[in-house]
Design a protein around this motif. Structure first.
Motif: not given
Length: 251
Positions: A83, A215, A116, A85-87, A94, A90-91
């Protein structure tokens, strides 16, 4: 004099929150239950426990100096680093991988999470360890992906070196590539909770702009769907929401 077994715990060796007599008595009661169940310190049949009051910040521990095999419990740290690293949320792909790893505890999906994070699973594991160290959780680490087939061990792209820790490995002989202590895991979970519901805490303080409270709530929501009907779930009143990650190992 012999120090008490049940100790006050503080995150990152900071100043601990003063423990009330009632909370200390609860810790002593839990320690007595462990002894009655046959868990004996300094033997091969041992246990450790960390307890944090999410409202007051009081925390107690015993066995905090013992290194255990991280097993699937370290998937909590993998989830947190993912989380970070996610911008964006999640799609679908993911989200399905997260659910498979955190609810079904599928190791192949866990290694996908590491990919990922780092581009390859080994670099992802290295990034997870760096994340834990930046939080000050220095006795917990992961330096290799989860083993899928013992007969086909992948060749790492670089030398694997486990970090040096202060935790005692002599009794448990833990997995050399995947280790944790109860305090580190407890403070990590507490940090996710603080981020999710208090919109404060070390995740937000340490990693500027990497986490949003939304998140952190998603992380807890994923773990609250991990339902096995045993362990901590069996020890709380009916209807209590439990966000957790279990880990199984042969030994």
């Amino acid at each position: 004099p012999t120090p008490p077994v049940v100790q006050v715990s503080a995150r990152n060796s900071g100043t601990p929150v003063a423990v009330s007599p009632a909370f200390q008595a609860l810790g002593d009661q839990l320690w007595a239950m462990m002894l009655q169940a046959g868990f004996e310190p300094e033997t091969s049949r041992l246990g450790a426990l960390f307890l944090l009051d999410l409202q007051t910040g009081e925390a107690i521990t015993f066995g905090s100096n013992i290194a255990f095999s991280g097993m699937s419990l370290n998937k909590i740290a993998i989830l947190a680093e993912l989380y970070a690293t996610l911008d964006a949320p999640p799609d679908v792909t993911e989200a399905n991988v997260i659910a498979s790893a955190m609810i079904c505890s599928e190791n192949t999906s866990t290694n996908q999470m590491l990919e990922f994070i780092g581009g390859n699973a080994y670099q992802g594991a290295r990034d997870v360890t760096a994340f834990l160290q930046e939080l000050g959780l220095n006795n917990t680490f992961l330096v290799a992906p989860f083993l899928i087939d013992p007969n086909h061990v992948p060749t790492p792209p670089f030398p694997i070196v486990a970090p040096t820790t202060t935790a005692d490995k002599s009794i448990t002989q833990p997995d050399p590539w995947n280790q944790a202590t109860v305090d580190d895991l407890g403070w990590l979970l507490g940090s996710i909770y603080q981020c999710a519901y208090n919109e404060s805490g070390p995740l937000l303080d340490t990693f500027a702009d990497a986490f949003q409270p939304r998140e952190c709530r998603q992380m807890l929501h994923a773990m609250s769907n991990n339902k096995i009907g045993a362990l901590i779930e069996a020890g709380v009143p009916a209807g209590t929401r439990v966000a957790h990650k279990h880990g199984w190992i042969n030994d």
